[in-house]
Structure formats: structure tokens, C-alpha cells
Design an enzyme around this catalytic site. Structure first.
Site, PDB file in Angstrom:
ATOM      1  N   ARG A 247     -13.844  13.855  -1.195  1.00 25.08           N
ATOM      2  CA  ARG A 247     -15.160  13.123  -1.943  1.00 25.08           C
ATOM      3  C   ARG A 247     -15.151  12.130  -1.713  1.00 25.08           C
ATOM      4  O   ARG A 247     -14.914  11.057  -1.927  1.00 25.08           O
ATOM      5  CB  ARG A 247     -15.042  13.401  -3.219  1.00 25.08           C
ATOM      6  CG  ARG A 247     -15.101  14.640  -4.023  1.00 25.08           C
ATOM      7  CD  ARG A 247     -16.043  15.833  -3.819  1.00 25.08           C
ATOM      8  NE  ARG A 247     -15.983  16.684  -4.032  1.00 25.08           N
ATOM      9  CZ  ARG A 247     -15.951  17.788  -5.311  1.00 25.08           C
ATOM     10  NH1 ARG A 247     -16.339  17.347  -6.420  1.00 25.08           N
ATOM     11  NH2 ARG A 247     -16.023  19.158  -5.448  1.00 25.08           N
TER      12      ARG A 247
ATOM     13  N   GLU B 156     -17.362   8.880  -2.944  1.00 22.28           N
ATOM     14  CA  GLU B 156     -17.828   8.990  -3.267  1.00 22.28           C
ATOM     15  C   GLU B 156     -17.109   7.099  -4.000  1.00 22.28           C
ATOM     16  O   GLU B 156     -16.015   7.440  -4.325  1.00 22.28           O
ATOM     17  CB  GLU B 156     -17.143   9.753  -4.820  1.00 22.28           C
ATOM     18  CG  GLU B 156     -17.998  11.171  -4.837  1.00 22.28           C
ATOM     19  CD  GLU B 156     -17.919  12.094  -6.183  1.00 22.28           C
ATOM     20  OE1 GLU B 156     -17.045  11.782  -6.569  1.00 22.28           O
ATOM     21  OE2 GLU B 156     -18.391  12.815  -5.987  1.00 22.28           O
TER      22      GLU B 156
ATOM     23  N   ARG C 276     -10.429   8.733 -13.208  1.00 22.01           N
ATOM     24  CA  ARG C 276      -9.919  10.086 -13.119  1.00 22.01           C
ATOM     25  C   ARG C 276     -10.839  10.759 -11.769  1.00 22.01           C
ATOM     26  O   ARG C 276     -10.984  12.006 -11.765  1.00 22.01           O
ATOM     27  CB  ARG C 276     -10.588  10.909 -13.707  1.00 22.01           C
ATOM     28  CG  ARG C 276     -11.897  11.087 -14.485  1.00 22.01           C
ATOM     29  CD  ARG C 276     -12.779  11.238 -15.660  1.00 22.01           C
ATOM     30  NE  ARG C 276     -14.079  11.199 -16.180  1.00 22.01           N
ATOM     31  CZ  ARG C 276     -14.909  11.829 -16.280  1.00 22.01           C
ATOM     32  NH1 ARG C 276     -14.461  12.537 -16.943  1.00 22.01           N
ATOM     33  NH2 ARG C 276     -16.033  11.523 -17.153  1.00 22.01           N
ATOM     34  N   HIS C 277     -11.165   9.487 -10.934  1.00 18.43           N
ATOM     35  CA  HIS C 277     -11.759   9.849  -9.605  1.00 18.43           C
ATOM     36  C   HIS C 277     -10.924   9.118  -8.565  1.00 18.43           C
ATOM     37  O   HIS C 277     -10.562   8.492  -8.573  1.00 18.43           O
ATOM     38  CB  HIS C 277     -12.661   9.754  -9.387  1.00 18.43           C
ATOM     39  CG  HIS C 277     -13.514  10.205 -10.334  1.00 18.43           C
ATOM     40  ND1 HIS C 277     -13.966   9.724 -11.564  1.00 18.43           N
ATOM     41  CD2 HIS C 277     -14.452  11.847 -10.300  1.00 18.43           C
ATOM     42  CE1 HIS C 277     -15.609  10.249 -12.383  1.00 18.43           C
ATOM     43  NE2 HIS C 277     -15.335  12.132 -11.378  1.00 18.43           N
TER      44      HIS C 277
ATOM     45  N   GLU D  13     -13.507  16.203 -18.553  1.00 20.74           N
ATOM     46  CA  GLU D  13     -14.137  17.566 -17.482  1.00 20.74           C
ATOM     47  C   GLU D  13     -12.659  18.266 -16.647  1.00 20.74           C
ATOM     48  O   GLU D  13     -12.044  17.623 -15.721  1.00 20.74           O
ATOM     49  CB  GLU D  13     -14.802  17.756 -16.674  1.00 20.74           C
ATOM     50  CG  GLU D  13     -15.180  18.662 -15.816  1.00 20.74           C
ATOM     51  CD  GLU D  13     -16.406  19.163 -14.846  1.00 20.74           C
ATOM     52  OE1 GLU D  13     -16.905  17.928 -15.023  1.00 20.74           O
ATOM     53  OE2 GLU D  13     -15.476  19.002 -13.698  1.00 20.74           O
TER      54      GLU D  13
ATOM     55  N   SER E   7     -14.697  23.240 -13.670  1.00 17.05           N
ATOM     56  CA  SER E   7     -15.966  23.138 -12.982  1.00 17.05           C
ATOM     57  C   SER E   7     -15.817  25.054 -12.673  1.00 17.05           C
ATOM     58  O   SER E   7     -15.533  25.065 -11.586  1.00 17.05           O
ATOM     59  CB  SER E   7     -16.580  22.802 -12.308  1.00 17.05           C
ATOM     60  OG  SER E   7     -17.712  22.271 -12.841  1.00 17.05           O
TER      61      SER E   7
ATOM     62  N   ARG F 145      -5.993  16.228 -11.829  1.00 20.76           N
ATOM     63  CA  ARG F 145      -6.133  15.802 -13.102  1.00 20.76           C
ATOM     64  C   ARG F 145      -6.059  16.721 -13.935  1.00 20.76           C
ATOM     65  O   ARG F 145      -5.541  15.766 -15.212  1.00 20.76           O
ATOM     66  CB  ARG F 145      -8.000  16.519 -12.503  1.00 20.76           C
ATOM     67  CG  ARG F 145      -9.237  16.165 -13.823  1.00 20.76           C
ATOM     68  CD  ARG F 145      -9.626  14.817 -14.489  1.00 20.76           C
ATOM     69  NE  ARG F 145     -10.612  14.211 -13.074  1.00 20.76           N
ATOM     70  CZ  ARG F 145     -12.193  14.877 -13.089  1.00 20.76           C
ATOM     71  NH1 ARG F 145     -12.017  15.521 -13.734  1.00 20.76           N
ATOM     72  NH2 ARG F 145     -12.772  14.250 -11.895  1.00 20.76           N
TER      73      ARG F 145
HETATM   74  P1  ATP Z   1     -16.847  14.753 -12.438  1.00 17.81           P
HETATM   75  O1  ATP Z   1     -18.020  14.896 -13.590  1.00 17.81           O
HETATM   76  O2  ATP Z   1     -14.499  14.552 -12.936  1.00 17.81           O
HETATM   77  O3  ATP Z   1     -16.964  13.994 -11.863  1.00 17.81           O
HETATM   78  P2  ATP Z   1     -17.519  16.652 -10.597  1.00 17.81           P
HETATM   79  O4  ATP Z   1     -18.130  17.545 -11.894  1.00 17.81           O
HETATM   80  O5  ATP Z   1     -17.549  16.051  -9.534  1.00 17.81           O
HETATM   81  O6  ATP Z   1     -16.247  16.270 -11.613  1.00 17.81           O
HETATM   82  P3  ATP Z   1     -16.629  19.110  -9.744  1.00 17.81           P
HETATM   83  O7  ATP Z   1     -16.836  19.287  -8.368  1.00 17.81           O
HETATM   84  O8  ATP Z   1     -16.966  20.608 -10.374  1.00 17.81           O
HETATM   85  O9  ATP Z   1     -16.748  17.838 -10.156  1.00 17.81           O
HETATM   86  O10 ATP Z   1     -15.036  20.223  -8.952  1.00 17.81           O
HETATM   87  C1  ATP Z   1     -14.156  20.767 -10.367  1.00 17.81           C
HETATM   88  C2  ATP Z   1     -12.862  20.233 -10.560  1.00 17.81           C
HETATM   89  O11 ATP Z   1     -12.357  18.805  -9.643  1.00 17.81           O
HETATM   90  C3  ATP Z   1     -13.151  18.930 -11.579  1.00 17.81           C
HETATM   91  O12 ATP Z   1     -12.645  19.376 -13.073  1.00 17.81           O
HETATM   92  C4  ATP Z   1     -12.107  18.263 -11.033  1.00 17.81           C
HETATM   93  O13 ATP Z   1     -10.534  18.445 -12.287  1.00 17.81           O
HETATM   94  C5  ATP Z   1     -11.472  18.077  -9.694  1.00 17.81           C
HETATM   95  N1  ATP Z   1     -12.304  16.347  -9.449  1.00 17.81           N
HETATM   96  C6  ATP Z   1     -13.621  16.684  -8.984  1.00 17.81           C
HETATM   97  N2  ATP Z   1     -13.735  15.568  -8.250  1.00 17.81           N
HETATM   98  C7  ATP Z   1     -12.803  14.842  -8.329  1.00 17.81           C
HETATM   99  C8  ATP Z   1     -11.837  13.765  -7.688  1.00 17.81           C
HETATM  100  N3  ATP Z   1     -13.717  12.791  -7.898  1.00 17.81           N
HETATM  101  N4  ATP Z   1     -10.993  13.077  -8.089  1.00 17.81           N
HETATM  102  C9  ATP Z   1     -10.316  13.991  -8.803  1.00 17.81           C
HETATM  103  N5  ATP Z   1      -9.743  14.713  -9.275  1.00 17.81           N
HETATM  104  C10 ATP Z   1     -11.646  15.780  -9.088  1.00 17.81           C
END
Ligand code: ATP
Length: 436
Positions: free
Chosen positions: A212, A214, A220-221, A359, A362, A410
Site C-alpha cells: 500500500r 500510503e 497500525r499501518h 479494524e 474487512s 494487525r
Molecule cells: P484501515 O481502515 O485500517 O486503514 P483499510 O480499510 O485500508 O484499513 P482494507 O483494505 O479493508 O483496510 O484491508 C483489510 C485489512 O488489512 C485490515 O482490516 C487490516 O487488518 C489490514 N490492513 C489494511 N491496511 C493495512 C496496512 N496499511 N498495514 C497493515 N495492515 C493493514
């Protein structure tokens, strides 16, 4: 002579053994020397006595350094005053690999070293048995999840991480130069999971890296994480996907308590109490509860981290559950491929699973009807014709299906109550870190 592991020493009382490991502590008195030895199974006090230890070995200990790798021939003896209940009397000691000094990080339990510095020298950091316990638990989490999927008829697939197609949002993609052409690092296996539901497997899962782009600086990211993604065909609705996730997390928590009891105790992890069923609140219901606590959201808004935390607290108080599903998210905040709810087209048949305010997972039911799928893409200003490989999946027989994704990192972090996701990843990647 065969190597004995520290965890098995009690079975060899008063018999000569061969131990191999790292020196964790050294205390040097004139006639007695204490040496804490560590291997992958634990640590143990060993002692050298002037009168009983081989003379060369006894003097060698003076020049030893912490974290050197040594081999010890000795005899385990009962010692009720020692923390271990036994100690090993050294007969002979051989240095296999001497450690330089000083160490760049303090890897003892008393260490105050910042996580970033610890990661710079992660291989030294993980010699600490508490740090190692996190990764042993993580390894067990992956195994338990894998067994769960296998037992429930899922096939483990591997999909490309170098790709030209992404579905979440263009801004999140890392671009790489693929022989002069642009390619992307996969930010989700979404299309591929659906591809192999259509491919006749019906149920597939993958545990693999997700990238990602980002610039998030949070606890947590990460920019690279280990995604656990699954997709299942022939479902009635998103509740069936949630049922599966609920069984999976219950199975995980229960089995982990059995299989990782030693590591969980070492880390002092508090047991998770499982409800008989994880509460499912629609986003609308969640927003009403939040409003009563003074937190207001617009109808098409997503919850922010503060809202997620607050709703978890409310649920914990009301339903005695650390877990909660929030369902039926506004269409405005979810990707086009999610199925809209029949009764209220402003929301999708989606859900997030929160654990103690964060979270962790998802998912949703996906739209499988070609015409609706095309229409929804257009509503989000996407050109269906530009997603030919994706669109094709719905042209030749696609069952109703849904799935979800979560991060291994996570869930390890949240299940163990770790402050920072970096504690649960051996070599994390974030906007500031590409090494080691
Ligand atoms: P968040 O709201 O925490 O940014 P997201 O909505 O972008 O997450 P999804 O794309 O739905 O996340 O990803 C599903 C799952 O993958 C999340 O619930 C989390 O467990 C994990 N996840 C998502 N983005 C990240 C990240 N940048 N780093 C670590 N784990 C992640």
C-alpha cells in the site's frame, strides 16, 4: 554427542549433556563463574567451578563476550535456590563464534532501546525470548488459520504481486519499472480471488504480501503487510461470510491458548473472552449509539479511528464482547465491486470486524451480476471496458460470492495487545523504512 535442548534438561539430571547456544549473561567471580546460556527453547544458568571445570575452559570464560556462540559439556544438577530449579555444572566450554563488543542494541529484558533501533539490528533483538515469542505466536496464528481454511474446503492459491490491475484506488499503488513498462505491486488480491471462485474452486484463500503506497505514520499501518484474503462462492449474503470469520476467530483464539500457552504466558497476554456470538451492528445503529455519546457522523461517512474505539467500548459494556462487526457501510465509502443492499441501495452488503477499537478485518458480498457490476463501476466513474480481465469473470457463469481480508500483522498485534504493529513484523516497511 547429540545436542540437548535447554527445555529438555530436566530429563537429563546428573547425566552429561552437550549444550549449544548464545551467552546471555556473564558473571565472573574468582572461583565461580556464572553464565546464562540461551537456545531457541529457553535459557539456563550454567556454572564453572575452579575445582571441577577443565582449567583451559575456566580461564577462557574471562575473555568471553555476551552473545558469543558456545558449546558446553556439562551436567545438569538440581538447585532449588536457582530460578530454574536446576543449573548445569560446566565441564568443558568451547567458543564457536565470538561476538564483537559492545553490542549495537541492548536485547535484554531491561532494554529501553527504541523499536526503530531494535529493528535496525533485528536479528540481535529477536534473540530476546520475549521478542521471539511474538513471532512464534505469529507463526502459530498462520498455521491455525491455514488449518481452518483447509478444513473448510478452501484451496490455498498464489497470485501475482507484479501486476497491471488494481481495484482499490490508484493512489495506493506502488509503480515499478517492468522492462520499460509501468507495473504495480499488488495492493490486494481482490480480482484474482474472485477469478478463481469463477475458476471453479469456489473457495480460495491466500496468505501473501500486500503493498500500500500510503504515507501513513501510525502504529497500525505499514506499506507492506501480510494479507490473509479469502473468497467463497455460492453464498446467500454477507452474513455467511461473517459466520465463517466468526468461527475462524473463535477457532484461532481457542487453539492459540492451547498451542501457544508458554509464549502467551511469557508475554503476560491477558486471555480474550469470547462471546457466544459476535454482535453485528449496522453502521446506522452504530452511528445512533455514537450520537448518544456526542459523536455525530453524516449518513455517508465512515467511522474514524476515534469512532471505532468508542463503538468498541460501548459494545464491550453492553454485550461483553471485545469483537464487533459493523455492517452495511455507505456505498460512498466502499469500492464499486461490493453488492448493494436490496432494501437500501445507499449501503453495501459489507462489514468490518473490530477488535478492541481497531479494524482487523474487512469484507463483503461482491456484485456478480454483469450488468449491475458495469453500472456500479460507472457510478464510481470507472470504465468497465478498461477492466476487461475483471469484467470477463462475470460473463461466463459467476456464482454469488463474497470474501474478506485481514492482516496477519494487525491481528497478531491486536490479539497480543501490542502498542505498535512493528512489534509484530520482523522487518517492517513504512514510509521511512526500506532497510534492513
Ligand atoms: P484501515 O481502515 O485500517 O486503514 P483499510 O480499510 O485500508 O484499513 P482494507 O483494505 O479493508 O483496510 O484491508 C483489510 C485489512 O488489512 C485490515 O482490516 C487490516 O487488518 C489490514 N490492513 C489494511 N491496511 C493495512 C496496512 N496499511 N498495514 C497493515 N495492515 C493493514
Amino acid at each position: 554427542m547429540k545436542r540437548t535442548l535447554i527445555k529438555d534438561l530436566k530429563e537429563h539430571l546428573n547425566k552429561e549433556v552437550l549444550l549449544q547456544g548464545w551467552i546471555e549473561e556473564l558473571r565472573n567471580l574468582s572461583k565461580i563463574k556464572f553464565l546464562i546460556l540461551r537456545d531457541r527453547t529457553g535459557n539456563m544458568q550454567t556454572i564453572a567451578l575452579k575445582a571441577e571445570t577443565d582449567a583451559d575452559s575456566f580461564s577462557l570464560i574471562d575473555s568471553l563476550t555476551k552473545e558469543s556462540v558456545v558449546e558446553i559439556m556439562g551436567t545438569p544438577k538440581e538447585n532449588k535456590t536457582s530460578h530454574w530449579g536446576i543449573e548445569v555444572l560446566i565441564k568443558k566450554l568451547v567458543v564457536i563464534s565470538k561476538s564483537a563488543t559492545p553490542l549495537p542494541v541492548d536485547n535484554t529484558d531491561k532494554s529501553q532501546t527504541h523499536i526503530e533501533k531494535r529493528i535496525d539490528h533485528r536479528f540481535l533483538d529477536t534473540r530476546n525470548l520475549k521478542v521471539q515469542a511474538i513471532f512464534k505466536i505469529r507463526s502459530k496464528i498462520a498455521r491455525i488459520i491455514t488449518c481452518f481454511f483447509d478444513e473448510n474446503g478452501f484451496t490455498n492459491i498464489n497470485t501475482p504481486k507484479l501486476t497491471t490491475i488494481g481495484v482499490e484506488s490508484g493512489a495506493e499503488l506502488f509503480i515499478v519499472d517492468y522492462f520499460g513498462k509501468p507495473a504495480y505491486l499488488a495492493q490486494s488480491p481482490q480480482i484474482y480471488k474472485q477469478m478463481f471462485v469463477a475458476g471453479g474452486f469456489e473457495r480460495v484463500y491466500e496468505i501473501a504480501p500486500v503493498f500500500r503506497a500510503e504515507k501513513s505514520h501510525t502504529v497500525r499501518h505499514l506499506t507492506e503487510f501480510t494479507g490473509v484474503d479469502f473468497e467463497m462462492g455460492f453464498i446467500n449474503d454477507h452474513h455467511e461470510v461473517m459466520d465463517l470469520i466468526e468461527s475462524m476467530f473463535f477457532d484461532l483464539v481457542r487453539n492459540l491458548e492451547k498451542e501457544a500457552a508458554v509464549e502467551l504466558e511469557l508475554l503476560g497476554v491477558v486471555k480474550h473472552t469470547l462471546p457466544s456470538k459476535i454482535p453485528r451492528l449496522t453502521m446506522e445503529e452504530a452511528k445512533k449509539l455514537l450520537l448518544a455519546k456526542g459523536k455525530k457522523y453524516a449518513a455517508d461517512e465512515d467511522l474514524d479511528p476515534e469512532g471505532e474505539k468508542l463503538i468498541s467500548e460501548i459494545v464491550k459494556e453492553r454485550y461483553k464482547s471485545e469483537f464487533v462487526f459493523i455492517t452495511l457501510f455507505p456505498w460512498a465509502v466502499k469500492p464499486f465491486y461490493q453488492m448493494k443492499d436490496e432494501k437500501n441501495k445507499k449501503v453495501t452488503k459489507s462489514f468490518d470486524l473490530l477488535l478492541n477499537g481497531v479494524e482487523i478485518c474487512s469484507g463483503s458480498q461482491r456484485e456478480h451480476r454483469l450488468e449491475v457490476w458495469r453500472q456500479q463501476a460507472k457510478e464510481k466513474s470507472l470504465d468497465p471496458e478498461a477492466m476487461k480481465e475483471y469484467m470477463e469473470l462475470f460473463q461466463y457463469g459467476m456464482p454469488p460470492h463474497g470474501g474478506a481480508g485481514f492482516g496477519l500483522d494487525r491481528i497478531t498485534q491486536r490479539l497480543l495487545g501490542l502498542d505498535n504493529i512493528r512489534e509484530a513484523v520482523l522487518l517492517p516497511r513504512d514510509p521511512e523504512r526500506l532497510r534492513p
